[in-house]
Scaffold this motif. Structure first.
Motif, PDB file in Angstrom:
ATOM      1  N   PHE A 386     166.653  68.844  46.984  1.00  0.00           N
ATOM      2  CA  PHE A 386     166.224  68.395  48.312  1.00  0.00           C
ATOM      3  C   PHE A 386     164.740  68.044  48.408  1.00  0.00           C
ATOM      4  CE2 PHE A 386     166.474  73.067  48.183  1.00  0.00           C
ATOM      5  CZ  PHE A 386     165.132  73.378  48.351  1.00  0.00           C
ATOM      6  N   PHE A 387     164.002  68.157  47.312  1.00  0.00           N
ATOM      7  CA  PHE A 387     162.563  67.881  47.411  1.00  0.00           C
ATOM      8  C   PHE A 387     162.258  66.414  47.736  1.00  0.00           C
ATOM      9  CE2 PHE A 387     159.578  71.352  45.928  1.00  0.00           C
ATOM     10  CZ  PHE A 387     160.452  72.378  46.227  1.00  0.00           C
ATOM     11  N   GLN A 388     163.189  65.528  47.422  1.00  0.00           N
ATOM     12  CA  GLN A 388     163.001  64.125  47.803  1.00  0.00           C
ATOM     13  C   GLN A 388     162.663  64.025  49.291  1.00  0.00           C
ATOM     14  OE1 GLN A 388     162.878  61.006  46.529  1.00  0.00           O
ATOM     15  NE2 GLN A 388     162.844  60.145  48.599  1.00  0.00           N
ATOM     16  N   LEU A 389     163.425  64.750  50.100  1.00  0.00           N
ATOM     17  CA  LEU A 389     163.182  64.699  51.548  1.00  0.00           C
ATOM     18  C   LEU A 389     161.806  65.293  51.887  1.00  0.00           C
ATOM     19  CD1 LEU A 389     165.640  65.396  54.416  1.00  0.00           C
ATOM     20  CD2 LEU A 389     163.480  66.605  54.415  1.00  0.00           C
ATOM     21  N   LEU A 390     161.431  66.336  51.151  1.00  0.00           N
ATOM     22  CA  LEU A 390     160.131  66.957  51.435  1.00  0.00           C
ATOM     23  C   LEU A 390     158.995  65.965  51.163  1.00  0.00           C
ATOM     24  CD1 LEU A 390     160.519  70.531  49.887  1.00  0.00           C
ATOM     25  CD2 LEU A 390     161.209  69.711  52.121  1.00  0.00           C
ATOM     26  N   ALA A 396     158.203  66.167  58.267  1.00  0.00           N
ATOM     27  CA  ALA A 396     157.435  67.060  57.389  1.00  0.00           C
ATOM     28  C   ALA A 396     158.030  68.458  57.487  1.00  0.00           C
ATOM     29  CB  ALA A 396     155.981  67.089  57.813  1.00  0.00           C
ATOM     30  N   VAL A 397     158.187  69.094  56.349  1.00  0.00           N
ATOM     31  CA  VAL A 397     158.734  70.460  56.306  1.00  0.00           C
ATOM     32  C   VAL A 397     157.734  71.354  55.579  1.00  0.00           C
ATOM     33  CG1 VAL A 397     160.646  71.908  55.514  1.00  0.00           C
ATOM     34  CG2 VAL A 397     161.086  69.535  56.179  1.00  0.00           C
ATOM     35  N   PRO A 398     157.072  72.255  56.297  1.00  0.00           N
ATOM     36  CA  PRO A 398     156.147  73.140  55.582  1.00  0.00           C
ATOM     37  C   PRO A 398     156.915  74.089  54.679  1.00  0.00           C
ATOM     38  CG  PRO A 398     156.207  73.674  57.942  1.00  0.00           C
ATOM     39  CD  PRO A 398     157.162  72.543  57.728  1.00  0.00           C
ATOM     40  N   GLY A 399     156.355  74.375  53.522  1.00  0.00           N
ATOM     41  CA  GLY A 399     157.069  75.246  52.586  1.00  0.00           C
ATOM     42  C   GLY A 399     156.158  76.301  52.001  1.00  0.00           C
ATOM     43  N   ASP A 400     156.762  77.415  51.602  1.00  0.00           N
ATOM     44  CA  ASP A 400     156.040  78.462  50.871  1.00  0.00           C
ATOM     45  C   ASP A 400     156.427  78.368  49.402  1.00  0.00           C
ATOM     46  OD1 ASP A 400     155.055  79.387  53.246  1.00  0.00           O
ATOM     47  OD2 ASP A 400     156.228  81.244  53.291  1.00  0.00           O
ATOM     48  N   PHE A 401     155.452  78.125  48.550  1.00  0.00           N
ATOM     49  CA  PHE A 401     155.683  78.193  47.109  1.00  0.00           C
ATOM     50  C   PHE A 401     155.321  79.605  46.657  1.00  0.00           C
ATOM     51  CE2 PHE A 401     155.075  73.692  47.864  1.00  0.00           C
ATOM     52  CZ  PHE A 401     156.030  73.113  47.043  1.00  0.00           C
ATOM     53  N   ILE A 402     156.221  80.234  45.906  1.00  0.00           N
ATOM     54  CA  ILE A 402     155.968  81.601  45.433  1.00  0.00           C
ATOM     55  C   ILE A 402     155.995  81.584  43.912  1.00  0.00           C
ATOM     56  CG2 ILE A 402     156.766  84.004  45.491  1.00  0.00           C
ATOM     57  CD1 ILE A 402     158.225  83.351  48.114  1.00  0.00           C
ATOM     58  N   GLY A 403     154.898  82.005  43.298  1.00  0.00           N
ATOM     59  CA  GLY A 403     154.845  81.970  41.834  1.00  0.00           C
ATOM     60  C   GLY A 403     154.204  83.224  41.256  1.00  0.00           C
ATOM     61  N   PHE A 404     154.458  83.451  39.986  1.00  0.00           N
ATOM     62  CA  PHE A 404     153.947  84.633  39.280  1.00  0.00           C
ATOM     63  C   PHE A 404     153.237  84.170  38.015  1.00  0.00           C
ATOM     64  CE2 PHE A 404     157.484  85.683  41.929  1.00  0.00           C
ATOM     65  CZ  PHE A 404     157.057  86.831  42.579  1.00  0.00           C
ATOM     66  N   ALA A 405     152.018  84.646  37.832  1.00  0.00           N
ATOM     67  CA  ALA A 405     151.219  84.173  36.698  1.00  0.00           C
ATOM     68  C   ALA A 405     151.899  84.504  35.368  1.00  0.00           C
ATOM     69  CB  ALA A 405     149.824  84.792  36.748  1.00  0.00           C
ATOM     70  N   LYS A 417     155.535  75.573  31.973  1.00  0.00           N
ATOM     71  CA  LYS A 417     156.138  74.398  32.614  1.00  0.00           C
ATOM     72  C   LYS A 417     156.603  74.718  34.043  1.00  0.00           C
ATOM     73  CE  LYS A 417     157.647  71.856  28.534  1.00  0.00           C
ATOM     74  NZ  LYS A 417     158.789  71.463  27.681  1.00  0.00           N
ATOM     75  N   LEU A 418     157.136  75.931  34.204  1.00  0.00           N
ATOM     76  CA  LEU A 418     157.591  76.346  35.541  1.00  0.00           C
ATOM     77  C   LEU A 418     156.414  76.338  36.520  1.00  0.00           C
ATOM     78  CD1 LEU A 418     160.028  77.689  37.165  1.00  0.00           C
ATOM     79  CD2 LEU A 418     158.977  79.871  36.582  1.00  0.00           C
ATOM     80  N   LEU A 419     155.313  76.964  36.115  1.00  0.00           N
ATOM     81  CA  LEU A 419     154.150  77.027  37.003  1.00  0.00           C
ATOM     82  C   LEU A 419     153.529  75.646  37.194  1.00  0.00           C
ATOM     83  CD1 LEU A 419     152.427  80.354  35.891  1.00  0.00           C
ATOM     84  CD2 LEU A 419     153.840  79.936  37.891  1.00  0.00           C
ATOM     85  N   GLY A 420     153.545  74.857  36.118  1.00  0.00           N
ATOM     86  CA  GLY A 420     153.022  73.490  36.235  1.00  0.00           C
ATOM     87  C   GLY A 420     153.799  72.712  37.289  1.00  0.00           C
ATOM     88  N   ASN A 421     155.113  72.913  37.280  1.00  0.00           N
ATOM     89  CA  ASN A 421     155.946  72.240  38.279  1.00  0.00           C
ATOM     90  C   ASN A 421     155.636  72.723  39.688  1.00  0.00           C
ATOM     91  OD1 ASN A 421     158.314  70.311  37.485  1.00  0.00           O
ATOM     92  ND2 ASN A 421     158.000  71.683  35.751  1.00  0.00           N
ATOM     93  N   MET A 422     155.455  74.029  39.840  1.00  0.00           N
ATOM     94  CA  MET A 422     155.147  74.549  41.178  1.00  0.00           C
ATOM     95  C   MET A 422     153.850  73.940  41.700  1.00  0.00           C
ATOM     96  SD  MET A 422     154.409  78.431  42.444  1.00  0.00           S
ATOM     97  CE  MET A 422     152.732  78.506  41.821  1.00  0.00           C
ATOM     98  N   LEU A 423     152.830  73.952  40.849  1.00  0.00           N
ATOM     99  CA  LEU A 423     151.534  73.412  41.276  1.00  0.00           C
ATOM    100  C   LEU A 423     151.655  71.919  41.581  1.00  0.00           C
ATOM    101  CD1 LEU A 423     149.308  75.285  38.662  1.00  0.00           C
ATOM    102  CD2 LEU A 423     149.515  75.808  41.105  1.00  0.00           C
ATOM    103  N   ALA A 424     152.460  71.236  40.765  1.00  0.00           N
ATOM    104  CA  ALA A 424     152.604  69.789  40.945  1.00  0.00           C
ATOM    105  C   ALA A 424     153.265  69.446  42.278  1.00  0.00           C
ATOM    106  CB  ALA A 424     153.434  69.218  39.796  1.00  0.00           C
ATOM    107  N   GLN A 425     154.295  70.230  42.636  1.00  0.00           N
ATOM    108  CA  GLN A 425     155.004  69.933  43.886  1.00  0.00           C
ATOM    109  C   GLN A 425     154.100  70.129  45.092  1.00  0.00           C
ATOM    110  OE1 GLN A 425     158.018  68.517  44.152  1.00  0.00           O
ATOM    111  NE2 GLN A 425     158.049  68.462  41.927  1.00  0.00           N
ATOM    112  N   ALA A 426     153.336  71.217  45.073  1.00  0.00           N
ATOM    113  CA  ALA A 426     152.431  71.477  46.203  1.00  0.00           C
ATOM    114  C   ALA A 426     151.360  70.383  46.272  1.00  0.00           C
ATOM    115  CB  ALA A 426     151.798  72.857  46.049  1.00  0.00           C
ATOM    116  N   GLU A 427     150.905  69.962  45.089  1.00  0.00           N
ATOM    117  CA  GLU A 427     149.886  68.911  45.035  1.00  0.00           C
ATOM    118  C   GLU A 427     150.459  67.587  45.558  1.00  0.00           C
ATOM    119  OE1 GLU A 427     146.719  69.030  41.652  1.00  0.00           O
ATOM    120  OE2 GLU A 427     148.153  67.481  41.107  1.00  0.00           O
ATOM    121  N   ALA A 428     151.663  67.262  45.092  1.00  0.00           N
ATOM    122  CA  ALA A 428     152.285  65.995  45.524  1.00  0.00           C
ATOM    123  C   ALA A 428     152.540  65.997  47.025  1.00  0.00           C
ATOM    124  CB  ALA A 428     153.588  65.779  44.763  1.00  0.00           C
ATOM    125  N   MET A 429     153.015  67.149  47.534  1.00  0.00           N
ATOM    126  CA  MET A 429     153.265  67.214  48.980  1.00  0.00           C
ATOM    127  C   MET A 429     151.965  66.997  49.752  1.00  0.00           C
ATOM    128  SD  MET A 429     156.065  70.287  49.467  1.00  0.00           S
ATOM    129  CE  MET A 429     155.909  70.445  51.246  1.00  0.00           C
TER     130      MET A 429
END
Ligand code: F6P
Length: 548
Positions: A386-390, A396-405, A417-429
């Motif tokens: 569903f991120f396409q819609l985001l 606009a849909v605000p989201g909480d990204f939750i990650g662990f170092a 790669k997992l964390l890279g993806n999380m950071l990328a999505q927040a950056e793209a949004m």
């Protein structure tokens, strides 16, 4: 004075146009310190970054002023005493007492409830010890290897989510299974995996009357009796967690096998009580205590931190800003952590059952939006759903990204790669991709001007979509306890500001009543005509196809 009439709220509304005009791109461009200005630490293990929300220093100050004007401090103190009252059900909401140290004091109508909490925790601890050591064994003398929790809603989601979230700490030789649904498929599938001689059923229900739970519990008991053949052995294989001792006894579970909790604990806030028994059995009681300690630390943070640095308060205030001023209606939650895959479902009950209300504490219809639609999925699966819609949808849909170092599972490449993806999505949004950059990229790929003009609009990402990033060092019991309590308190503070009762759930009652009648109608062989034409028609078709 209601939310909409508060001077601070009116001031926020006045700022709306000017704040909207400033994109996240611009906010970051003009302030090199934006991250440190809006990122709030919680101890040494967690931080919450609000910098990608549509927040300015002025908006944050007005939101905190709003909280002060609405006397949030008094409401928060009430949550830690006997002053948070679920007035439509006539009971207190004191779940914070469940994680207080033994020497704390929380008076409910003049009685300190903390000793009751610790008495029951001690029973849970002793029980875990007996099960783990093999002293508590099944009817044939074999030790317990599987526990099946039978419960639904708060008597399922919390323990199920936490047990799964802390899977890498399962070292007690106990597997946990969860049965909640009225669909017998779930029970059947679990029973296929377990051995009656080595299985302990935990019937978890605050009321001990919930139809799903009682139907599953009765079926499990029949299955057990078919395997064991001796009703006297039921007490070795069935324990209960409930507030309703009479109903537990009537079911055939003795007082010794019942763990108690109390009517001042809401179902969706109950995982810290004996409802957490599956957690303690799979992880060990000490880790359950660490979970409680993390939650208690978040309680202290809520109580003591100034609003400007108070994470749950800021999360709730942001909802007011996003929902009531900016007009956003949903909130996403995206844990970049496979073990947190039940976290969105848990949050749905916590927040939507608490704040899905349209009547205020004075019994009047509210004239503003309250609880948002909450949805989510673990990253990176959500990205491919569903991120396409985001990124490019019309809302606009605000989201909480939750990650662990760190990950406890190894696989460093996966985790990077997992964390890279999380950071990328927040950056793209937040920052998107503008037309010029898209056009340049397409030209570099060899497209001619006409082709670029045709394709570029589809590839532009406006960005400016708000998100919060919650970053922890590792998914430990302590951090998880703090994370859950953080969302509990966000939910509570939202309820205070919306002037609604976050602790009742009358909306689920009508469906339960209607179902009781419809279940009878389905069993009745004659034609059903008592309902609307849609219900009558569907019943007729079910019967025609051999159902019920
Ligand atoms: O869905 C309504 C509800 O009352 C929830 O609030 C609760 O967690 C769930 O049902 C289960 O209730 P019980 O623990 O009493 O079986």
């Amino acid at each position: 004075m209601g939310l909409l009439d508060q001077p601070a709220f009116l001031a926020l509304q006045e700022r709306k146009a000017q704040e909207r005009a400033l994109s996240l791109n611009e906010r970051f461009a003009v302030d090199a310190n934006r991250f440190s200005a809006f990122c709030v630490p919680f101890g040494e293990h967690m931080q919450v970054d609000f910098s990608r929300q549509h927040l300015s220093v002025e908006v944050k100050a007005q939101l905190c002023a709003l909280a002060r004007d609405m006397d949030l401090g008094t409401a928060i103190n009430g949550l830690f005493g006997d002053n948070c009252f679920n007035h439509t059900e006539g009971r207190a909401a004191l779940h914070t007492a469940l994680r207080m140290p033994a020497d704390a004091c929380v008076n409910l109508k003049g009685t300190n409830v903390v000793p009751f909490v610790h008495h029951e925790l001690a029973r849970v601890k002793a029980f875990c010890k007996r099960v783990h050591s093999g002293e508590w064994c099944g009817f044939s003398g074999k030790s317990i290897t599987d526990v099946v929790n039978i419960g639904i809603g708060g008597s399922d989601l919390g323990p199920a989510m936490v047990t799964e979230a802390l899977a890498c700490y399962h070292d007690q030789g106990i597997r946990a299974h969860f049965v909640s649904n009225m669909d017998g498929a779930q029970l059947a599938q679990v029973l296929q995996q377990v051995d009656a001689e080595r299985t302990l059923f935990i019937v978890s229900s605050k009321t001990f009357s919930t139809d799903e739970t009682m139907t599953n519990a009765r079926a499990a008991r029949e299955w057990f009796l078919a395997a064991c053949g001796d009703a006297a052995q039921v007490n070795k294989h069935f324990v209960a967690v409930s507030t309703n001792a009479k109903a537990v006894q009537a079911f055939g579970i003795g007082a010794e096998q019942m763990f108690e909790f109390w009517d001042w604990v809401g179902g969706r806030f109950s995982l810290w009580s004996a409802i957490g028994l599956p957690i303690a059995l799979t992880l060990g009681f000490e880790r359950f205590e660490q979970l409680l300690a993390g939650a208690h630390a978040m309680d202290e943070h809520l109580r003591d931190a100034p609003f400007e640095q108070n994470i749950p308060v800021l999360m709730a205030l942001l909802s007011i800003w996003n929902i009531n001023v900016l007009g956003l209606r949903s909130e996403g939650v995206f844990p970049y952590c496979q073990d947190l895959k039940r976290f969105p479902a848990f949050l749905q009950q916590l927040n939507m059952e608490s704040n899905g209300k349209g009547v205020n504490n004075q019994g009047e219809k509210v004239s503003y939006n309250t609880g948002p639609v909450i949805f989510g999925e673990v990253g990176t699966n959500g990205q491919h759903a569903f991120f396409q819609l985001l990124h490019q949808g019309s809302q606009a849909v605000p989201g909480d990204f939750i990650g662990f170092a760190r990950s406890a599972y190894g696989y460093p490449e996966h985790h990077r790669k997992l964390l890279g993806n999380m950071l990328a999505q927040a950056e793209a949004m937040a920052f998107g991709k503008n037309y010029d950059d898209v056009a340049k990229e397409l030209a570099a790929e060899g497209l001619n001007a006409a082709e670029v003009a045709k394709l570029a609009p589809y590839k532009v990402m406006d960005g400016n979509r708000p998100s919060t990033t919650i970053l922890c060092d590792e998914l430990t019991p302590y951090n998880l306890g703090a994370l859950i309590a953080m969302y509990e308190h966000k939910t509570f503070v939202q309820g205070v500001l919306w002037n609604i009762n976050s602790f009742d759930q009358w909306g689920v009652e009508l469906g339960k009543k209607l179902a009781a009648r419809l279940i009878d109608d389905l069993a009745d062989e004659t034609e059903t005509t008592a309902h609307d034409s849609a219900t009558n028609g569907l019943i007729a078709q079910i019967k025609l196809w051999g159902g019920s």
